[in-house]
Design a protein around this motif. Sequence first.
Motif, PDB file in Angstrom:
ATOM      1  N   SER A   1      54.799  76.709  26.790  1.00  0.00           N
ATOM      2  CA  SER A   1      54.162  77.768  26.007  1.00  0.00           C
ATOM      3  C   SER A   1      53.903  79.005  26.865  1.00  0.00           C
ATOM      4  CB  SER A   1      52.856  77.264  25.391  1.00  0.00           C
ATOM      5  OG  SER A   1      53.141  76.237  24.469  1.00  0.00           O
ATOM      6  N   ALA A   2      53.531  78.805  28.109  1.00  0.00           N
ATOM      7  CA  ALA A   2      53.298  79.938  29.009  1.00  0.00           C
ATOM      8  C   ALA A   2      54.605  80.699  29.244  1.00  0.00           C
ATOM      9  CB  ALA A   2      52.713  79.458  30.330  1.00  0.00           C
ATOM     10  N   ILE A   3      55.695  79.976  29.375  1.00  0.00           N
ATOM     11  CA  ILE A   3      56.997  80.618  29.568  1.00  0.00           C
ATOM     12  C   ILE A   3      57.408  81.355  28.303  1.00  0.00           C
ATOM     13  CG2 ILE A   3      59.442  80.211  30.038  1.00  0.00           C
ATOM     14  CD1 ILE A   3      58.522  77.729  31.695  1.00  0.00           C
ATOM     15  N   ALA A   4      57.236  80.718  27.152  1.00  0.00           N
ATOM     16  CA  ALA A   4      57.577  81.350  25.872  1.00  0.00           C
ATOM     17  C   ALA A   4      56.780  82.632  25.688  1.00  0.00           C
ATOM     18  CB  ALA A   4      57.320  80.380  24.718  1.00  0.00           C
ATOM     19  N   ARG A   5      55.505  82.614  26.065  1.00  0.00           N
ATOM     20  CA  ARG A   5      54.659  83.803  25.966  1.00  0.00           C
ATOM     21  C   ARG A   5      55.187  84.900  26.902  1.00  0.00           C
ATOM     22  NH1 ARG A   5      50.163  81.465  25.429  1.00  0.00           N
ATOM     23  NH2 ARG A   5      49.906  80.845  27.580  1.00  0.00           N
ATOM     24  N   GLY A   6      55.635  84.507  28.093  1.00  0.00           N
ATOM     25  CA  GLY A   6      56.195  85.475  29.033  1.00  0.00           C
ATOM     26  C   GLY A   6      57.486  86.101  28.523  1.00  0.00           C
ATOM     27  N   ILE A   7      58.284  85.320  27.827  1.00  0.00           N
ATOM     28  CA  ILE A   7      59.553  85.825  27.301  1.00  0.00           C
ATOM     29  C   ILE A   7      59.328  86.677  26.057  1.00  0.00           C
ATOM     30  CG2 ILE A   7      61.727  85.130  26.200  1.00  0.00           C
ATOM     31  CD1 ILE A   7      61.661  82.611  28.027  1.00  0.00           C
TER      32      ILE A   7
END
Length: 147
Positions: free
Chosen positions: A122-128
Amino acid sequence: MTDTIPARLAALKTTPTPELKAQWRTLFDSEPPAFNRRYLESRLAYRIQELAYGGLKSQTIRRLERIGNDLDGGDRKKSRVRANLKPIVGTRLVREWQGVEHVVTVTTDGFEWQGRPYKSLSAIARGIAGTRWNGWVFFGLKSRRSA
């Protein structure tokens, strides 16, 4: 039974399911599980070979049990849950977002994206994406409906 082992194994493919279940009762001395036919065939094939040629060495069994305990403390339910939750270490998750391809690698401690470690998808998805996303949904590992 004068059949050769390869002939017995080949015959499993054409044996009716009730007969496979009867073989199970004979070879395992228990009721067959309610799994599909392919499972019955594969386990029966293994058991036929095990009885004919011998099973795993005791040291191999102990090593496998040790590895299993290291992974999940011997809790088989826990290992199934974990296996369903996280992809295998080394798996690469690829997602195209607004014309840019993003690659995330599954690590033992979590995930890696753009050379940085992350604990959650989720943290990566938010970053993308720049907005909150369920990481499993964003990378296609879970449908929106089940999220």
